[in-house]
Design a protein around this motif. Structure first.
Motif, mmCIF file in Angstrom:
data_model
loop_
_atom_site.group_PDB
_atom_site.id
_atom_site.type_symbol
_atom_site.label_atom_id
_atom_site.label_comp_id
_atom_site.label_asym_id
_atom_site.label_seq_id
_atom_site.Cartn_x
_atom_site.Cartn_y
_atom_site.Cartn_z
ATOM 1 N N VAL A 308 0.837 -1.203 0.000
ATOM 2 C CA VAL A 308 0.000 0.000 0.000
ATOM 3 C C VAL A 308 0.869 1.249 0.000
ATOM 4 O O VAL A 308 0.384 2.351 0.142
ATOM 5 C CB VAL A 308 -0.920 0.054 1.222
ATOM 6 C CG1 VAL A 308 -2.007 -0.978 1.128
ATOM 7 C CG2 VAL A 308 -0.130 -0.109 2.508
ATOM 8 N N SER A 309 2.176 1.028 -0.168
ATOM 9 C CA SER A 309 3.078 2.150 0.032
ATOM 10 C C SER A 309 3.119 3.089 -1.172
ATOM 11 O O SER A 309 4.020 3.908 -1.290
ATOM 12 C CB SER A 309 4.476 1.648 0.359
ATOM 13 O OG SER A 309 4.903 0.745 -0.636
ATOM 14 N N GLY A 310 2.167 2.947 -2.067
ATOM 15 C CA GLY A 310 2.186 3.747 -3.286
ATOM 16 C C GLY A 310 1.951 5.226 -3.063
ATOM 17 O O GLY A 310 2.882 6.029 -3.003
ATOM 18 N N ILE A 311 0.686 5.585 -2.877
ATOM 19 C CA ILE A 311 0.364 7.014 -2.812
ATOM 20 C C ILE A 311 -0.405 7.294 -1.523
ATOM 21 O O ILE A 311 -1.516 6.784 -1.331
ATOM 22 C CB ILE A 311 -0.482 7.431 -4.042
ATOM 23 C CG1 ILE A 311 0.272 7.043 -5.330
ATOM 24 C CG2 ILE A 311 -0.794 8.914 -4.006
ATOM 25 C CD1 ILE A 311 -0.516 7.269 -6.600
ATOM 26 N N PRO A 312 0.175 8.120 -0.617
ATOM 27 C CA PRO A 312 -0.541 8.445 0.618
ATOM 28 C C PRO A 312 -1.873 9.121 0.337
ATOM 29 O O PRO A 312 -1.972 9.930 -0.602
ATOM 30 C CB PRO A 312 0.409 9.417 1.331
ATOM 31 C CG PRO A 312 1.740 9.153 0.745
ATOM 32 C CD PRO A 312 1.499 8.732 -0.679
ATOM 33 N N GLY A 513 -5.795 3.469 -3.292
ATOM 34 C CA GLY A 513 -5.798 2.105 -3.843
ATOM 35 C C GLY A 513 -4.742 1.963 -4.936
ATOM 36 O O GLY A 513 -4.279 2.956 -5.513
ATOM 37 N N GLN A 514 -4.382 0.704 -5.218
ATOM 38 C CA GLN A 514 -3.319 0.467 -6.201
ATOM 39 C C GLN A 514 -3.673 0.953 -7.595
ATOM 40 O O GLN A 514 -2.790 1.203 -8.409
ATOM 41 C CB GLN A 514 -2.974 -1.019 -6.226
ATOM 42 C CG GLN A 514 -1.819 -1.340 -5.293
ATOM 43 C CD GLN A 514 -1.247 -2.715 -5.546
ATOM 44 O OE1 GLN A 514 -2.012 -3.664 -5.750
ATOM 45 N NE2 GLN A 514 0.052 -2.854 -5.509
ATOM 46 N N GLU A 525 -4.924 5.038 -19.397
ATOM 47 C CA GLU A 525 -5.529 4.015 -20.257
ATOM 48 C C GLU A 525 -5.345 2.619 -19.640
ATOM 49 O O GLU A 525 -6.292 1.829 -19.574
ATOM 50 C CB GLU A 525 -4.853 4.080 -21.628
ATOM 51 C CG GLU A 525 -5.729 3.537 -22.733
ATOM 52 C CD GLU A 525 -5.004 3.603 -24.061
ATOM 53 O OE1 GLU A 525 -4.464 4.680 -24.400
ATOM 54 O OE2 GLU A 525 -4.966 2.554 -24.734
ATOM 55 N N VAL A 526 -4.129 2.363 -19.175
ATOM 56 C CA VAL A 526 -3.865 1.048 -18.547
ATOM 57 C C VAL A 526 -4.667 0.923 -17.253
ATOM 58 O O VAL A 526 -5.284 -0.115 -16.985
ATOM 59 C CB VAL A 526 -2.345 0.851 -18.289
ATOM 60 C CG1 VAL A 526 -2.097 -0.421 -17.489
ATOM 61 C CG2 VAL A 526 -1.583 0.812 -19.605
ATOM 62 N N ALA A 527 -4.710 2.019 -16.470
ATOM 63 C CA ALA A 527 -5.452 1.973 -15.195
ATOM 64 C C ALA A 527 -6.924 1.675 -15.451
ATOM 65 O O ALA A 527 -7.549 0.885 -14.725
ATOM 66 C CB ALA A 527 -5.286 3.292 -14.452
ATOM 67 N N THR A 528 -7.494 2.286 -16.503
ATOM 68 C CA THR A 528 -8.909 2.056 -16.810
ATOM 69 C C THR A 528 -9.110 0.606 -17.270
ATOM 70 O O THR A 528 -10.086 -0.048 -16.892
ATOM 71 C CB THR A 528 -9.378 3.026 -17.913
ATOM 72 O OG1 THR A 528 -9.020 4.325 -17.505
ATOM 73 C CG2 THR A 528 -10.860 2.947 -18.162
ATOM 74 N N ARG A 529 -8.159 0.130 -18.092
ATOM 75 C CA ARG A 529 -8.289 -1.248 -18.589
ATOM 76 C C ARG A 529 -8.262 -2.250 -17.420
ATOM 77 O O ARG A 529 -9.048 -3.182 -17.372
ATOM 78 C CB ARG A 529 -7.132 -1.554 -19.546
ATOM 79 C CG ARG A 529 -7.253 -2.888 -20.255
ATOM 80 C CD ARG A 529 -6.186 -3.037 -21.340
ATOM 81 N NE ARG A 529 -6.189 -1.923 -22.257
ATOM 82 C CZ ARG A 529 -5.092 -1.308 -22.720
ATOM 83 N NH1 ARG A 529 -3.896 -1.713 -22.355
ATOM 84 N NH2 ARG A 529 -5.189 -0.294 -23.556
#
Ligand SMILES: Cc1cc2nc3c(=O)[nH]c(=O)nc-3n(C[C@H](O)[C@H](O)[C@H](O)COP(=O)(O)OP(=O)(O)OC[C@H]3O[C@@H](n4cnc5c(N)ncnc54)[C@H](O)[C@@H]3O)c2cc1C
Length: 584
Positions: A308-312, A513-514, A525-529
């Protein structure tokens, strides 16, 4: 109906023989007699090359017919080296729980069937798991198939083991097939299984030293689950380890694990993102090394194991701009000593909020924990350990992991409702004390408890290791966020008119979330896919986890030590299958 002389073994063997016959001969009438109306089939790659759950006898028959023809499951047996069929109670229901093995056209697998007695009939399957263990012709490189190192040790020339390891991890003039981003338990587990399957795999992590993801956490941290549930794949913790592993010990183990399992691991390397070329089936990704140099790589697969360390998640609280003290997100908080004698507001009442509040308190700060919403509280012992009782029942770790994987979501929910009620009873004094202090409690959706909060939203609960007791004693204050009228220069002005003074505000408000991280690293585009990650889909499985996603070459692994240990094997098998053309 059970004949009095029948044992669990003979009942299971008869069911398996009938199941095999029904599948092999396409005998739907027989197949139908083998399942309860309320039954569940979970397949982990073995028949469908997917992780799926099918609910209800009708749907199970349809799906078994659809996939059985190609996979041709057969040779069902109760293996003598695994836990023998036994009567157990799962989710309040008694059944015969039996481990079996089988093979398909492409692989060998194991599974678990739970047979429930019928009043006037033979026992029928309530739950069925079929899971792939290995792909034929691509078995793991273990034991005798390991490299022997003979040429250099006999001829005294040529590269030795160290030379080979350095060449493997150097990636000079070659790229890995799989790039694993993040080297915590998820990345290590995935890379270990991939490497064992002979897939060239590199882990990259931005931290300077393997294990820093734990080392950098608060001073007093010990793991929340007991040691026997937290093993990584292949290598058990030594038997003299403490029940709750301290953070620096697990950090050191991660280093030793990477070394022992011969994992290729680049530390101090930031994965900056990349793009996928459909034609070549490869990614172009950029890595920033410790010295600031960049390296472009073209792996066929990326496994995101970034936790979960991606985006605070920093909520927009407009009046917080009036506050003249310091504001930190929990990810920026390191230790409490600097705040001795000061007033602190910790906003957010999940695990991080409570742990930081307790750390500040023990450093001599005056702390108020601010709840944004109700929170589930469970004593770390014994209540939080209840879901792991299976691991104390006697079967081997391998068997317990298979049994864990065999519990379909609907049954897991029922089980967790019962466990949550049990925990509520055990923790009654603590929970009553918290409520007296104005702390708002909940027990998860439909009372399904902390594990479902974790699986659906990744938080919203606290394993009490002492902070709740401090709240009950009045040593740490509690306030409701909805009671704050506005932040002012020196603290929080409450609707009641009183001001809670503060020198520091810590936002223990979690992480995005990731899917947000996917957008940042690979574009919208990738995130939506790919869509949402974690939480359950309509088919009762975690979304985009441990299996292929709508984005070719992009995979995810996350979760507890146990989840990572169990599912890294399946993730690696599916990537192997895609490498050798069995799965597109
Ligand atoms: C007090 C406490 C006790 C816990 N006890 C247990 C327990 O007993 N059992 C259990 O199962 N779980 C436990 N957990 C929860 C959980 O397992 C951990 O939080 C765990 O760290 C998650 O592992 P992970 O590998 O998914 O992610 P992480 O440990 O967060 O690792 C992700 C890694 O990815 C790296 N990274 C991220 N983005 C990039 C990038 N762009 N480039 C390069 N590197 C990147 C990070 O540096 C990090 O090292 C506990 C948590 C806490 C706080």
């Amino acid at each position: 109906m059970l004949a009095p002389t029948e044992t669990n073994l003979t009942i299971t063997e008869r069911w398996l023989a009938q199941f095999e016959r029904a599948l092999g001969e396409g005998d739907d009438a027989l197949l139908q007699t083998l399942f309860h109306a309320d039954s569940h089939w979970r397949d982990v790659l073995a028949l469908t090359w997917r992780i799926i759950t099918v609910n209800g006898a009708g749907a199970i028959l349809r799906e078994l017919r659809k996939h059985g023809e190609e996979a041709r499951p057969r040779s069902f047996k109760v293996p003598s080296h695994r836990a023998s069929p036994r009567t157990v109670t799962r989710a309040g229901t008694e059944s015969i729980e039996a481990i079996f093995t089988f093979e398909t056209t492409e692989g060998r697998g194991s599974g678990v069937v739970r047979l429930r007695p019928e009043p006037d009939d033979a026992p029928k399957a309530w739950t069925l798991l079929t899971a792939l263990d290995e792909i034929k012709g691509h078995e793991e490189e273990l034991g005798r198939s390991l490299p022997q190192g003979k040429p250099y040790s006999r001829d005294f020339h040529g590269p030795n083991w160290l030379d080979n390891r350095q060449a493997a991890t150097g990636y000079t003039g070659r790229d890995p097939a799989v790039l694993v981003v993040g080297g915590g338990q998820a990345g290590l587990s995935a890379a270990a299984c991939l490497t064992q399957l002979g897939i060239d795999t590199l882990i990259v992590d931005r931290e300077k030293r393997i294990g820093d993801n734990w080392r950098k956490r608060y001073h007093a941290l010990v793991l929340h689950n007991q040691v026997h549930v937290n093993h990584l794949p292949y290598m058990r913790f030594p038997p003299n380890w403490p029940a709750y592993i301290p953070k620096d010990k697990i950090a050191g183990w991660f280093e030793a694990y990477a070394e022992s399992m011969e994992l290729n691991y680049w530390t101090a390397t930031e994965f900056e993102g990349g793009s996928y070329d459909q034609k070549s089936g490869r990614w172009s990704v950029v890595l920033q090394r410790a010295d600031g140099s960049k390296r472009e790589m073209h792996p066929r697969h990326i496994v995101l194991a970034t936790g979960v360390s991606g985006i605070p998640n920093v909520p927009d609280i407009p009046t917080l701009r009036n506050f003249s003290g310091k504001v930190l997100h929990s990810s920026q908080y390191d230790e409490g000593d600097a705040w001795k004698g000061k007033n602190v507001l910790v906003i957010g009442s999940g695990n991080s909020g409570h742990d930081i509040a307790q750390d500040l308190y023990s450093s001599g700060a005056k702390v108020t924990l601010v709840q944004r919403s109700s929170t589930l509280i469970v004593n770390v012992e014994p209540s939080a350990q209840l879901p792991y009782a299976l691991y104390d029942e006697g079967p081997s770790l391998e068997d317990c992991d298979l049994i864990t994987a065999s519990i379909p979501l609907a049954v897991a929910k029922r089980s967790h409702i019962l466990l949550t009620q049990q925990a509520k009873d055990l923790d009654k004094d603590l929970l009553d004390g918290l409520e007296r202090k104005g702390f708002k409690l909940d027990f998860g959706e439909d009372g399904t408890g902390w594990q479902f909060k974790y699986l659906t939203r990744g938080g919203g609960y606290y394993f009490n290791v002492g902070c709740s007791d401090l709240i009950v004693k009045g040593e740490i204050g509690v306030a409701q966020f909805s009671d704050i009228a506005s932040f002012v220069a020196d603290g929080a002005q409450m609707r009641s008119g009183r001001t809670i003074p503060a020198d520091l505000v810590v936002l223990a408000t979690g992480y995005k979330g990731q899917e947000h991280l996917v957008g940042k690293l690979f574009g919208d585009e990738v995130a939506t896919r790919v869509g949402p990650i974690w939480g359950f889909d309509d088919g009762d499985e975690l979304r985009n986890m441990f299996t292929r996603t709508p984005q070719p070459g992009l995979w995810f692994i996350a979760g507890s030590f146990a989840q990572c240990r169990i599912y890294s094997k399946y993730l690696a098998l599916e990537i192997k299958a895609s490498e050798i053309g069995l799965v597109r």
